[in-house]
Design a protein around this motif. Structure first.
Motif, PDB file in Angstrom:
ATOM      1  N   GLY A  36       0.792  -1.223   0.000  1.00  0.00           N
ATOM      2  CA  GLY A  36       0.000   0.000   0.000  1.00  0.00           C
ATOM      3  C   GLY A  36       0.822   1.268   0.000  1.00  0.00           C
ATOM      4  N   GLY A  37       1.977   1.241  -0.687  1.00  0.00           N
ATOM      5  CA  GLY A  37       2.826   2.425  -0.756  1.00  0.00           C
ATOM      6  C   GLY A  37       3.802   2.544   0.396  1.00  0.00           C
ATOM      7  N   VAL A  38       3.797   1.569   1.297  1.00  0.00           N
ATOM      8  CA  VAL A  38       4.696   1.581   2.450  1.00  0.00           C
ATOM      9  C   VAL A  38       5.649   0.395   2.340  1.00  0.00           C
ATOM     10  CG1 VAL A  38       4.848   1.396   4.960  1.00  0.00           C
ATOM     11  CG2 VAL A  38       2.998   2.713   3.929  1.00  0.00           C
ATOM     12  N   TYR A  39       6.939   0.633   2.519  1.00  0.00           N
ATOM     13  CA  TYR A  39       7.917  -0.441   2.465  1.00  0.00           C
ATOM     14  C   TYR A  39       7.991  -1.122   3.827  1.00  0.00           C
ATOM     15  CZ  TYR A  39       9.426   1.174  -2.077  1.00  0.00           C
ATOM     16  OH  TYR A  39       9.456   1.511  -3.404  1.00  0.00           O
ATOM     17  N   VAL A  40       7.800  -2.442   3.815  1.00  0.00           N
ATOM     18  CA  VAL A  40       7.676  -3.214   5.054  1.00  0.00           C
ATOM     19  C   VAL A  40       8.732  -4.311   5.102  1.00  0.00           C
ATOM     20  CG1 VAL A  40       6.159  -4.698   6.419  1.00  0.00           C
ATOM     21  CG2 VAL A  40       5.198  -2.785   5.110  1.00  0.00           C
ATOM     22  N   LEU A  41       9.353  -4.443   6.261  1.00  0.00           N
ATOM     23  CA  LEU A  41      10.271  -5.544   6.514  1.00  0.00           C
ATOM     24  C   LEU A  41       9.884  -6.179   7.846  1.00  0.00           C
ATOM     25  CD1 LEU A  41      12.834  -7.204   5.942  1.00  0.00           C
ATOM     26  CD2 LEU A  41      14.123  -5.456   7.185  1.00  0.00           C
ATOM     27  N   GLU A  42       9.620  -7.456   7.824  1.00  0.00           N
ATOM     28  CA  GLU A  42       9.244  -8.157   9.048  1.00  0.00           C
ATOM     29  C   GLU A  42      10.487  -8.643   9.786  1.00  0.00           C
ATOM     30  OE1 GLU A  42       6.468 -11.242   8.394  1.00  0.00           O
ATOM     31  OE2 GLU A  42       5.045  -9.985   7.315  1.00  0.00           O
ATOM     32  N   SER A  43      10.477  -8.441  11.083  1.00  0.00           N
ATOM     33  CA  SER A  43      11.562  -8.941  11.929  1.00  0.00           C
ATOM     34  C   SER A  43      10.984  -9.309  13.280  1.00  0.00           C
ATOM     35  CB  SER A  43      12.674  -7.898  12.087  1.00  0.00           C
ATOM     36  OG  SER A  43      12.178  -6.738  12.716  1.00  0.00           O
ATOM     37  N   GLU A  44      11.700 -10.133  14.014  1.00  0.00           N
ATOM     38  CA  GLU A  44      11.181 -10.592  15.296  1.00  0.00           C
ATOM     39  C   GLU A  44      11.100  -9.461  16.308  1.00  0.00           C
ATOM     40  OE1 GLU A  44      13.068 -14.026  16.822  1.00  0.00           O
ATOM     41  OE2 GLU A  44      12.849 -15.206  14.990  1.00  0.00           O
ATOM     42  N   LYS A  45      12.018  -8.512  16.213  1.00  0.00           N
ATOM     43  CA  LYS A  45      12.004  -7.364  17.115  1.00  0.00           C
ATOM     44  C   LYS A  45      12.123  -6.093  16.285  1.00  0.00           C
ATOM     45  CE  LYS A  45      14.100  -9.880  20.976  1.00  0.00           C
ATOM     46  NZ  LYS A  45      15.217  -9.935  21.947  1.00  0.00           N
ATOM     47  N   ALA A  46      11.482  -5.032  16.751  1.00  0.00           N
ATOM     48  CA  ALA A  46      11.480  -3.773  16.001  1.00  0.00           C
ATOM     49  C   ALA A  46      12.764  -2.990  16.259  1.00  0.00           C
ATOM     50  CB  ALA A  46      10.256  -2.950  16.378  1.00  0.00           C
ATOM     51  N   TRP A  47      13.894  -3.594  15.917  1.00  0.00           N
ATOM     52  CA  TRP A  47      15.186  -2.959  16.101  1.00  0.00           C
ATOM     53  C   TRP A  47      15.860  -2.750  14.754  1.00  0.00           C
ATOM     54  CZ3 TRP A  47      17.124  -6.763  20.446  1.00  0.00           C
ATOM     55  CH2 TRP A  47      16.430  -6.484  21.630  1.00  0.00           C
ATOM     56  N   SER A  48      16.654  -1.695  14.675  1.00  0.00           N
ATOM     57  CA  SER A  48      17.401  -1.429  13.453  1.00  0.00           C
ATOM     58  C   SER A  48      18.727  -2.196  13.519  1.00  0.00           C
ATOM     59  CB  SER A  48      17.657   0.067  13.297  1.00  0.00           C
ATOM     60  OG  SER A  48      18.335   0.343  12.103  1.00  0.00           O
ATOM     61  N   THR A  49      18.676  -3.466  13.182  1.00  0.00           N
ATOM     62  CA  THR A  49      19.846  -4.327  13.232  1.00  0.00           C
ATOM     63  C   THR A  49      20.676  -4.185  11.957  1.00  0.00           C
ATOM     64  OG1 THR A  49      18.652  -6.165  12.232  1.00  0.00           O
ATOM     65  CG2 THR A  49      18.569  -5.983  14.634  1.00  0.00           C
ATOM     66  N   GLN A  50      21.854  -4.805  11.948  1.00  0.00           N
ATOM     67  CA  GLN A  50      22.671  -4.794  10.732  1.00  0.00           C
ATOM     68  C   GLN A  50      21.925  -5.433   9.570  1.00  0.00           C
ATOM     69  OE1 GLN A  50      26.787  -5.746  10.452  1.00  0.00           O
ATOM     70  NE2 GLN A  50      27.217  -5.311  12.598  1.00  0.00           N
ATOM     71  N   ASN A  51      21.183  -6.474   9.855  1.00  0.00           N
ATOM     72  CA  ASN A  51      20.423  -7.154   8.805  1.00  0.00           C
ATOM     73  C   ASN A  51      19.401  -6.216   8.168  1.00  0.00           C
ATOM     74  OD1 ASN A  51      19.595  -9.434   7.248  1.00  0.00           O
ATOM     75  ND2 ASN A  51      17.853  -9.698   8.621  1.00  0.00           N
ATOM     76  N   VAL A  52      18.702  -5.441   9.002  1.00  0.00           N
ATOM     77  CA  VAL A  52      17.709  -4.480   8.502  1.00  0.00           C
ATOM     78  C   VAL A  52      18.385  -3.400   7.673  1.00  0.00           C
ATOM     79  CG1 VAL A  52      16.096  -2.674   9.195  1.00  0.00           C
ATOM     80  CG2 VAL A  52      16.037  -4.898  10.340  1.00  0.00           C
ATOM     81  N   ILE A  53      19.495  -2.855   8.184  1.00  0.00           N
ATOM     82  CA  ILE A  53      20.178  -1.762   7.500  1.00  0.00           C
ATOM     83  C   ILE A  53      20.717  -2.221   6.145  1.00  0.00           C
ATOM     84  CG2 ILE A  53      22.157  -0.199   7.589  1.00  0.00           C
ATOM     85  CD1 ILE A  53      21.820  -0.130  10.617  1.00  0.00           C
ATOM     86  N   ARG A  54      21.275  -3.421   6.108  1.00  0.00           N
ATOM     87  CA  ARG A  54      21.828  -3.910   4.847  1.00  0.00           C
ATOM     88  C   ARG A  54      20.749  -4.069   3.786  1.00  0.00           C
ATOM     89  NH1 ARG A  54      26.163  -8.565   6.820  1.00  0.00           N
ATOM     90  NH2 ARG A  54      27.554  -7.147   7.953  1.00  0.00           N
ATOM     91  N   LYS A  55      19.606  -4.534   4.188  1.00  0.00           N
ATOM     92  CA  LYS A  55      18.509  -4.696   3.227  1.00  0.00           C
ATOM     93  C   LYS A  55      18.006  -3.335   2.751  1.00  0.00           C
ATOM     94  CE  LYS A  55      17.086  -9.208   4.949  1.00  0.00           C
ATOM     95  NZ  LYS A  55      16.079 -10.024   5.648  1.00  0.00           N
ATOM     96  N   TRP A  56      17.993  -2.373   3.669  1.00  0.00           N
ATOM     97  CA  TRP A  56      17.577  -1.020   3.280  1.00  0.00           C
ATOM     98  C   TRP A  56      18.569  -0.420   2.290  1.00  0.00           C
ATOM     99  CZ3 TRP A  56      20.199   3.624   4.503  1.00  0.00           C
ATOM    100  CH2 TRP A  56      19.545   4.765   4.047  1.00  0.00           C
ATOM    101  N   VAL A  57      19.871  -0.567   2.567  1.00  0.00           N
ATOM    102  CA  VAL A  57      20.894  -0.024   1.673  1.00  0.00           C
ATOM    103  C   VAL A  57      20.772  -0.639   0.277  1.00  0.00           C
ATOM    104  CG1 VAL A  57      23.383   0.024   1.205  1.00  0.00           C
ATOM    105  CG2 VAL A  57      22.534   0.597   3.483  1.00  0.00           C
ATOM    106  N   ASP A  58      20.615  -1.952   0.203  1.00  0.00           N
ATOM    107  CA  ASP A  58      20.526  -2.620  -1.094  1.00  0.00           C
ATOM    108  C   ASP A  58      19.262  -2.257  -1.853  1.00  0.00           C
ATOM    109  OD1 ASP A  58      22.960  -3.893  -1.008  1.00  0.00           O
ATOM    110  OD2 ASP A  58      22.187  -5.710  -0.065  1.00  0.00           O
ATOM    111  N   LEU A  59      18.198  -1.876  -1.144  1.00  0.00           N
ATOM    112  CA  LEU A  59      16.975  -1.430  -1.813  1.00  0.00           C
ATOM    113  C   LEU A  59      17.075   0.030  -2.217  1.00  0.00           C
ATOM    114  CD1 LEU A  59      13.912  -1.732  -2.601  1.00  0.00           C
ATOM    115  CD2 LEU A  59      13.422  -0.875  -0.302  1.00  0.00           C
ATOM    116  N   MET A  60      17.612   0.862  -1.325  1.00  0.00           N
ATOM    117  CA  MET A  60      17.545   2.304  -1.492  1.00  0.00           C
ATOM    118  C   MET A  60      18.577   2.854  -2.475  1.00  0.00           C
ATOM    119  SD  MET A  60      15.893   4.919  -0.515  1.00  0.00           S
ATOM    120  CE  MET A  60      16.127   6.636  -0.957  1.00  0.00           C
ATOM    121  N   LEU A  61      19.822   2.437  -2.329  1.00  0.00           N
ATOM    122  CA  LEU A  61      20.880   3.088  -3.094  1.00  0.00           C
ATOM    123  C   LEU A  61      20.742   2.956  -4.598  1.00  0.00           C
ATOM    124  CD1 LEU A  61      24.068   2.652  -0.925  1.00  0.00           C
ATOM    125  CD2 LEU A  61      22.483   4.559  -1.073  1.00  0.00           C
TER     126      LEU A  61
END
Length: 231
Positions: A36-61
């Motif tokens: 619905g126009g919002v980028y969503v990533l599911e994770s067990e905890k709502a923390w900005s982990t290295q895994n989350v950041i790496r996926k964001w970088v690979d999507l965004m850049l």
């Protein structure tokens, strides 16, 4: 809104969504998906982990970099950002980092200065409206947690209320908009750093002025034979 500012707004939109919406169901999806126009990533905890950041970088850049351009991330000095693995990951993708020193977030971190607060306030209003008017109960009279589409609508509606002027204010306050005077930035309010930065800016202006002089066109400089020496 001008094209450049629109691009910045879109980038901030993605950053805010990822920082605020990490679904707390047991992680089912291993990649970022658009809901619905919002980028969503599911994770067990709502923390900005290295895994989350790496996926964001690979999507965004890939969406903002073109050709041989390098990327630049300006963020705080969290341990996740300072980790050797993270530095190597970014270096492989031609991304440079600028770390905001501890205690300087309120002066230099643009999102925190003028974006996150109104977004959080609008998001809270969306949540309160849901609780008061639409939250349902199951047969045991317990509240039913909202589904993914409901949460996505909160984020989308809240971000839609963050105006262009709010983004422009953030860029000025974080001194990222160099068309605005240094005095309009939050760092200019810092008692110790403000005079140091002003001195550096003035030195750079003087140096730029000297480098811009064309001495070859100055015919008023006398030749050695024209010098008169008084003893």
């Amino acid at each position: 809104m001008k094209g450049g500012a629109a691009a910045v707004l879109w980038q901030l939109w993605l950053v805010v969504v990822l920082m605020w919406f990490c679904c707390r169901r047991r992680g089912k999806k291993e990649k970022i998906e658009c809901q619905g126009g919002v980028y969503v990533l599911e994770s067990e905890k709502a923390w900005s982990t290295q895994n989350v950041i790496r996926k964001w970088v690979d999507l965004m850049l890939p969406l903002v970099l073109r050709g041989s351009q390098r990327g630049l991330l300006i963020w705080d000095s969290a341990s996740t950002h300072r980790a050797k693995d993270m530095k190597n990951f970014l270096a492989e993708r031609r991304v440079d980092q600028v770390m905001i020193p501890a205690g300087m977030t309120a002066y230099l971190q643009t999102l925190d200065i003028a974006i996150n607060k109104p977004f959080k306030d609008y998001l809270r209003l969306e949540i309160n409206d849901y609780i008061e008017n639409r939250m349902s109960r199951n047969k045991n009279n317990n509240f039913v947690k909202p589904n993914l589409q409901e949460v996505v609508s909160w984020v989308r509606n809240a971000w839609g209320k963050v105006t262009d002027s709010c983004v422009a204010k953030a860029l000025k306050a974080g001194y990222l908009d160099k068309t605005s005077p240094f005095e309009a930035s939050y760092i200019a309010k810092h008692d110790r750093l403000e005079p140091m930065i002003l001195k550096e800016l003035e030195s750079n202006e003087i140096l730029a002025g000297i480098q811009g002089l064309d001495l070859e066109e100055n015919d008023d400089i006398p030749e050695d034979d024209d010098l008169i020496v008084f003893e």
